[in-house]
Design a protein around this motif. Structure first.
Motif, PDB file in Angstrom:
ATOM      1  N   GLY A   1       0.792  -1.215   0.000  1.00  0.00           N
ATOM      2  CA  GLY A   1       0.000   0.000   0.000  1.00  0.00           C
ATOM      3  C   GLY A   1       0.830   1.273   0.000  1.00  0.00           C
ATOM      4  N   PRO A   2       0.245   2.384   0.429  1.00  0.00           N
ATOM      5  CA  PRO A   2       0.919   3.685   0.381  1.00  0.00           C
ATOM      6  C   PRO A   2       2.144   3.721   1.291  1.00  0.00           C
ATOM      7  CG  PRO A   2      -1.096   3.829   1.670  1.00  0.00           C
ATOM      8  CD  PRO A   2      -1.110   2.486   0.996  1.00  0.00           C
ATOM      9  N   LYS A   3       3.128   4.516   0.893  1.00  0.00           N
ATOM     10  CA  LYS A   3       4.376   4.612   1.663  1.00  0.00           C
ATOM     11  C   LYS A   3       4.160   5.424   2.944  1.00  0.00           C
ATOM     12  CE  LYS A   3       6.816   2.630  -1.635  1.00  0.00           C
ATOM     13  NZ  LYS A   3       7.427   1.303  -1.469  1.00  0.00           N
ATOM     14  N   TYR A   4       4.853   4.987   4.018  1.00  0.00           N
ATOM     15  CA  TYR A   4       4.870   5.779   5.232  1.00  0.00           C
ATOM     16  C   TYR A   4       5.812   6.968   5.052  1.00  0.00           C
ATOM     17  CZ  TYR A   4       2.463   2.239   8.058  1.00  0.00           C
ATOM     18  OH  TYR A   4       1.544   1.374   8.588  1.00  0.00           O
TER      19      TYR A   4
ATOM     20  N   ALA B   1      -4.575  -3.296   0.884  1.00  0.00           N
ATOM     21  CA  ALA B   1      -3.695  -3.700  -0.207  1.00  0.00           C
ATOM     22  C   ALA B   1      -3.229  -5.144  -0.031  1.00  0.00           C
ATOM     23  CB  ALA B   1      -2.498  -2.754  -0.284  1.00  0.00           C
ATOM     24  N   LEU B   2      -2.898  -5.524   1.208  1.00  0.00           N
ATOM     25  CA  LEU B   2      -2.531  -6.911   1.496  1.00  0.00           C
ATOM     26  C   LEU B   2      -3.700  -7.848   1.213  1.00  0.00           C
ATOM     27  CD1 LEU B   2      -0.624  -9.050   2.827  1.00  0.00           C
ATOM     28  CD2 LEU B   2      -1.651  -8.420   5.004  1.00  0.00           C
ATOM     29  N   GLN B   3      -4.889  -7.478   1.668  1.00  0.00           N
ATOM     30  CA  GLN B   3      -6.072  -8.321   1.460  1.00  0.00           C
ATOM     31  C   GLN B   3      -6.397  -8.469  -0.021  1.00  0.00           C
ATOM     32  OE1 GLN B   3      -8.648  -5.957   3.928  1.00  0.00           O
ATOM     33  NE2 GLN B   3      -8.544  -7.403   5.644  1.00  0.00           N
ATOM     34  N   ALA B   4      -6.223  -7.395  -0.792  1.00  0.00           N
ATOM     35  CA  ALA B   4      -6.512  -7.457  -2.224  1.00  0.00           C
ATOM     36  C   ALA B   4      -5.546  -8.393  -2.933  1.00  0.00           C
ATOM     37  CB  ALA B   4      -6.434  -6.053  -2.832  1.00  0.00           C
ATOM     38  N   HIS B   5      -4.291  -8.428  -2.483  1.00  0.00           N
ATOM     39  CA  HIS B   5      -3.297  -9.306  -3.120  1.00  0.00           C
ATOM     40  C   HIS B   5      -3.624 -10.774  -2.880  1.00  0.00           C
ATOM     41  CE1 HIS B   5       0.666 -10.109  -4.885  1.00  0.00           C
ATOM     42  NE2 HIS B   5       0.791 -11.055  -3.958  1.00  0.00           N
ATOM     43  N   TYR B   6      -4.133 -11.086  -1.693  1.00  0.00           N
ATOM     44  CA  TYR B   6      -4.509 -12.462  -1.342  1.00  0.00           C
ATOM     45  C   TYR B   6      -6.034 -12.549  -1.225  1.00  0.00           C
ATOM     46  CZ  TYR B   6       0.441 -12.998  -0.186  1.00  0.00           C
ATOM     47  OH  TYR B   6       1.808 -13.034  -0.241  1.00  0.00           O
ATOM     48  N   ALA B   7      -6.732 -12.053  -2.238  1.00  0.00           N
ATOM     49  CA  ALA B   7      -8.187 -11.886  -2.139  1.00  0.00           C
ATOM     50  C   ALA B   7      -8.916 -13.193  -1.931  1.00  0.00           C
ATOM     51  CB  ALA B   7      -8.709 -11.178  -3.403  1.00  0.00           C
ATOM     52  N   SER B   8      -8.442 -14.294  -2.512  1.00  0.00           N
ATOM     53  CA  SER B   8      -9.178 -15.554  -2.389  1.00  0.00           C
ATOM     54  C   SER B   8      -9.224 -16.052  -0.958  1.00  0.00           C
ATOM     55  CB  SER B   8      -8.555 -16.635  -3.286  1.00  0.00           C
ATOM     56  OG  SER B   8      -7.225 -16.902  -2.894  1.00  0.00           O
ATOM     57  N   ALA B   9      -8.237 -15.651  -0.147  1.00  0.00           N
ATOM     58  CA  ALA B   9      -8.218 -16.058   1.259  1.00  0.00           C
ATOM     59  C   ALA B   9      -8.659 -14.944   2.198  1.00  0.00           C
ATOM     60  CB  ALA B   9      -6.810 -16.520   1.654  1.00  0.00           C
ATOM     61  N   LEU B  10      -8.299 -13.687   1.882  1.00  0.00           N
ATOM     62  CA  LEU B  10      -8.490 -12.595   2.828  1.00  0.00           C
ATOM     63  C   LEU B  10      -9.624 -11.640   2.474  1.00  0.00           C
ATOM     64  CD1 LEU B  10      -4.784 -11.548   3.463  1.00  0.00           C
ATOM     65  CD2 LEU B  10      -6.141 -13.243   4.662  1.00  0.00           C
ATOM     66  N   GLY B  11     -10.156 -11.729   1.223  1.00  0.00           N
ATOM     67  CA  GLY B  11     -11.180 -10.767   0.814  1.00  0.00           C
ATOM     68  C   GLY B  11     -12.388 -10.800   1.726  1.00  0.00           C
TER      69      GLY B  11
ATOM     70  N   THR C   1      -5.712 -12.179   8.255  1.00  0.00           N
ATOM     71  CA  THR C   1      -4.927 -11.048   7.754  1.00  0.00           C
ATOM     72  C   THR C   1      -3.692 -10.829   8.637  1.00  0.00           C
ATOM     73  OG1 THR C   1      -6.900  -9.975   6.854  1.00  0.00           O
ATOM     74  CG2 THR C   1      -4.990  -8.581   7.251  1.00  0.00           C
ATOM     75  N   TRP C   2      -3.856 -10.908   9.941  1.00  0.00           N
ATOM     76  CA  TRP C   2      -2.742 -10.802  10.901  1.00  0.00           C
ATOM     77  C   TRP C   2      -1.685 -11.854  10.596  1.00  0.00           C
ATOM     78  CZ3 TRP C   2      -1.027  -7.926  15.046  1.00  0.00           C
ATOM     79  CH2 TRP C   2      -0.264  -8.537  16.030  1.00  0.00           C
ATOM     80  N   LYS C   3      -2.104 -13.097  10.363  1.00  0.00           N
ATOM     81  CA  LYS C   3      -1.173 -14.196  10.089  1.00  0.00           C
ATOM     82  C   LYS C   3      -0.437 -13.973   8.761  1.00  0.00           C
ATOM     83  CE  LYS C   3      -1.217 -19.294   9.645  1.00  0.00           C
ATOM     84  NZ  LYS C   3      -0.936 -19.452   8.202  1.00  0.00           N
ATOM     85  N   TYR C   4      -1.172 -13.551   7.713  1.00  0.00           N
ATOM     86  CA  TYR C   4      -0.542 -13.336   6.409  1.00  0.00           C
ATOM     87  C   TYR C   4       0.464 -12.185   6.480  1.00  0.00           C
ATOM     88  CZ  TYR C   4      -3.172 -16.517   3.334  1.00  0.00           C
ATOM     89  OH  TYR C   4      -3.667 -17.626   2.697  1.00  0.00           O
ATOM     90  N   ALA C   5       0.144 -11.100   7.181  1.00  0.00           N
ATOM     91  CA  ALA C   5       1.060  -9.972   7.311  1.00  0.00           C
ATOM     92  C   ALA C   5       2.365 -10.423   7.963  1.00  0.00           C
ATOM     93  CB  ALA C   5       0.414  -8.852   8.126  1.00  0.00           C
ATOM     94  N   PHE C   6       2.261 -11.240   9.009  1.00  0.00           N
ATOM     95  CA  PHE C   6       3.444 -11.782   9.675  1.00  0.00           C
ATOM     96  C   PHE C   6       4.256 -12.656   8.727  1.00  0.00           C
ATOM     97  CE2 PHE C   6       5.159 -15.622  11.720  1.00  0.00           C
ATOM     98  CZ  PHE C   6       6.133 -15.069  12.534  1.00  0.00           C
ATOM     99  N   GLU C   7       3.577 -13.565   8.015  1.00  0.00           N
ATOM    100  CA  GLU C   7       4.297 -14.525   7.166  1.00  0.00           C
ATOM    101  C   GLU C   7       4.982 -13.848   5.985  1.00  0.00           C
ATOM    102  OE1 GLU C   7       1.380 -17.460   6.159  1.00  0.00           O
ATOM    103  OE2 GLU C   7       1.532 -18.466   8.102  1.00  0.00           O
TER     104      GLU C   7
END
Length: 301
Positions: free
Chosen positions: A246-249, A267-277, A287-293
């Motif tokens: 997503g957008p830069k800090y 942005a993370l959810q959109a990239h993995y939409a089939s699991a996180l949408g 979403t927490w787990k995917y961000a960590f991984e």
């Protein structure tokens, strides 16, 4: 004593509890959400667990089961305690009260429809999916006395077989297609009951591999709403920053959830939409787990 609330599930108590008719034997009823029409020629993307969760806690609460189960991700949500009826089968006048006819009547909704696409692959039957979470779900149902039998036969097709006498007299697992006073024909298939078989001779135990560190426990959705200030928000932002989502800090992650942070989550959810949408920017357990991984290199982008 068996747990009224499944320990592995997220709990969303809808209230409106009502007792079951305990003179009947314990039962479990298998459903699929069947929320899209698809075919082998035209498969359709998976409908996410989060979308069905929003439905059953919102406009669909009048038809909510005990358990919502995603066989692709293993996510579980519970809406009623085991000793209450839920509302996933039709209950017509006369006969047994179908939602209550047992010491327990545990209703399980699998997030699935035939020819659903998950991570690029189409699945025709529920049993073809990974069935993640089934072992835990089966163990919890069995702990409430539901025997590992299908009195009307294990479902292998979308064909109805109904008998009021069998329903009243025998405990076990029933398909929605087996429940009296109903016209649905799901689930079409269901995972087998796995039984532990003791080996005839003990085998030497291999040395366990050192497990990779797992994601920290999910602290709760309320820590990640707009304006929330806490250490968990800072941790999530660090992962999102490392994954370059997503957008830069401009000044780096902080302990406060801002609109920019919600955009990065989306942005993370959109990239993995089939699991996180859907990509709504609201951080849940997966979403927490995917961000960590992603941040730690355990999941490829």
């Amino acid at each position: 004593m068996a747990d009224l609330w499944m320990p592995e599930a997220e709990h969303y108590d809808l209230g409106d509890h009502a007792p079951t008719d305990r003179q009947y034997p314990p039962k479990a009823v298998a459903h699929i959400t069947m929320d899209r029409k698809a075919s082998a020629a035209k498969p359709v993307p998976h409908v996410s667990f989060g979308r069905l969760l929003s439905y059953f806690t919102g406009t669909g609460r009048a038809a909510a089961p005990h358990i919502l189960w995603d066989p692709f991700t293993g996510q579980l949500a519970q809406f009623y305690p085991a000793d209450s009826r839920s509302k996933s089968v039709a209950d017509g006048p006369g006969g047994t009260r179908t939602n209550r006819a047992g010491r327990v009547v545990l209703q399980i909704e699998a997030v699935f429809f035939p020819h659903t696409i998950f991570e690029g692959k189409a699945y025709e039957r529920l049993v073809d999916t990974p069935c993640k979470g089934w072992a835990e779900l089966h163990r919890w149902v069995k702990s409430h006395g539901v025997p590992d039998v299908w009195p009307m036969g294990r479902p292998t097709s979308f064909t109805a077989h109904r008998s009021e006498a069998t329903w009243e007299a025998k405990g076990g697992w029933y398909a929605h297609a087996h429940v009296p006073e109903n016209d649905h024909t799901d689930p079409g298939s269901w995972p087998v009951f796995k039984r532990t078989v003791k080996p005839s001779k003990p085998k030497p135990k291999p040395k366990p591999a050192k497990p990779a560190p797992a994601a920290p426990p999910f602290p709760g959705r309320h820590f990640f709403v707009l304006g929330a200030t806490n250490k968990h928000a800072l941790q999530l932002q660090k992962w999102l920053h490392a994954g370059d989502w997503g957008p830069k800090y401009q000044v780096g992650p902080s302990e406060t959830m801002t609109q920019k942070d919600l955009q990065k989550v989306a942005a993370l959810q959109a990239h993995y939409a089939s699991a996180l949408g859907p990509a709504d920017g609201l951080c849940g357990p997966l979403t927490w787990k995917y961000a960590f991984e992603v941040a730690t290199g355990r999941r490829k982008r």
